[in-house]
Scaffold this active site. Sequence first.
Site, mmCIF file in Angstrom:
data_model
loop_
_atom_site.group_PDB
_atom_site.id
_atom_site.type_symbol
_atom_site.label_atom_id
_atom_site.label_comp_id
_atom_site.label_asym_id
_atom_site.label_seq_id
_atom_site.Cartn_x
_atom_site.Cartn_y
_atom_site.Cartn_z
ATOM 1 N N SER A 1 7.091 6.013 -0.440
ATOM 2 C CA SER A 1 7.253 5.608 0.889
ATOM 3 C C SER A 1 5.431 4.367 0.740
ATOM 4 O O SER A 1 5.054 4.554 -0.011
ATOM 5 C CB SER A 1 6.876 6.569 2.222
ATOM 6 O OG SER A 1 7.284 5.846 3.613
ATOM 7 N N SER A 2 6.100 3.498 1.476
ATOM 8 C CA SER A 2 4.705 2.492 1.313
ATOM 9 C C SER A 2 4.861 1.245 2.705
ATOM 10 O O SER A 2 5.834 1.183 3.047
ATOM 11 C CB SER A 2 4.779 1.621 0.103
ATOM 12 O OG SER A 2 5.823 0.646 -0.071
ATOM 13 N N SER A 3 3.404 0.897 2.513
ATOM 14 C CA SER A 3 3.654 -0.433 3.779
ATOM 15 C C SER A 3 4.442 -1.554 2.903
ATOM 16 O O SER A 3 2.846 -2.012 1.622
ATOM 17 C CB SER A 3 2.554 -0.739 4.183
ATOM 18 O OG SER A 3 2.241 -1.831 5.000
ATOM 19 N N LEU B 1 0.945 -0.538 -0.292
ATOM 20 C CA LEU B 1 -0.138 -0.113 -0.399
ATOM 21 C C LEU B 1 0.601 1.296 -0.015
ATOM 22 O O LEU B 1 1.784 0.948 1.132
ATOM 23 C CB LEU B 1 -0.921 -0.064 0.560
ATOM 24 C CG LEU B 1 -2.177 -1.217 1.345
ATOM 25 C CD1 LEU B 1 -2.990 -0.748 2.603
ATOM 26 C CD2 LEU B 1 -3.103 -1.306 0.009
ATOM 27 N N THR C 1 1.412 4.500 0.912
ATOM 28 C CA THR C 1 1.130 5.992 1.447
ATOM 29 C C THR C 1 1.900 7.460 1.351
ATOM 30 O O THR C 1 1.411 8.295 1.864
ATOM 31 C CB THR C 1 1.953 5.544 3.056
ATOM 32 O OG1 THR C 1 3.711 4.937 2.741
ATOM 33 C CG2 THR C 1 1.208 4.293 3.395
#
Length: 382
Positions: free
Chosen positions: A98-100, A74, A76
């Site tokens: 940036s991500s998860s 995901l 972000t």
Amino acid sequence: MSTSAHLRSVLADALTEDGTLTDPAWRDAAETVRRELFLGSYFAQVTDSVPTGYLPVRQGEDGWLEGIYADRTLVTQLDGRVRPGDVTDGSVTGDPTSSSTLPSLVLRMWQQLEVEAGHRVLEVGTGSGYSTALGAHRLGHDRLTSVEYDPVVGRAAAAALKAAGYAPRLIVGDGLRGDPDAGASTYDRLIATCSVRYVPMAWLHQVKPGGKILATHSGWSYASGLALLTVTGPGTATGRLLPGYTSFMIARPHDRPPRPTLALLPGEERPSRIDPAVIGTWTGSWVAQLAAPAAERMGAGPEQILWDVSTGSQARTAPGPDGGWTVVQRGPVRLWDRVETAIRLWQAAGEPHQESFGITVSAARQRVWIGSEDGTGWDLPV
């Protein structure tokens, strides 16, 4: 409506059934850590959009929680600054910064790190904090230090970790330098959730001899391979690439420099000795990047473009008028010559997946090789 606990259990069941989760301690972490605390709103990719569009999915909206517990990455943040809450109308374009990361990959990597109770671990790339929380749950707060490059991302992760009840040591700074307060041989393990062009020397000194470093290697063509290294002494390590297909956003200090709009210019034309489409495959692109590490790759199928912004060198391929393929090259670096040579050596070895590649690191050089250390190899751009 599904609850967080139910969705965590469903996810843990699925990851156990497909073989991702093999350690009960990591399954317990997956069932316990609430991923929604680390995300809030996130971006969903707009299907078939060109350029790629991202639509914010806001906390509490229909499908928000279910999306969090889908096994997917995901996004972000875009372009180093745009977060979902900044978008007030419709979708937005940009480069994810940036991500998860999808839970299956995070948990698989923690297991591949071969971490054990009592180990001290340095995590490079806190990101949303979800991976950090999993590590803190498994190891204990005092055994984990995590470094985040972006201060905005770092503050959000710190707040989420506190809300989730975890208190690992957090640092905002350049993770490529490791822990600025660490002495030599401080850590038993290091795990990176960003990719790097080469192994930073600080990592090799902060991890104990016999310790492990798990990091994704990438480059300016964005081909990737996950390597597990064993530190053999201060500043030295050796290891192999792992099975599977792992990619992460490249660490910002290792990303390619800004480039102007691409202008394809005349050059010397000749027949290509390889099918250009091979460098669009997973391992083929990896081999091409090893051969031309300063080049960015664009295009698809038989029409590939390589551009080295540092020298202005270019190569572009196309189907030949009478079959086969042609390549046009210009500039001081004959990019396609290098790529052809590397691809043909890889093909002669049987076109193995990356798990047949190894890496040896020292202060003098960092080298990736096929088969054995004295076999075919390429130096990384340290």
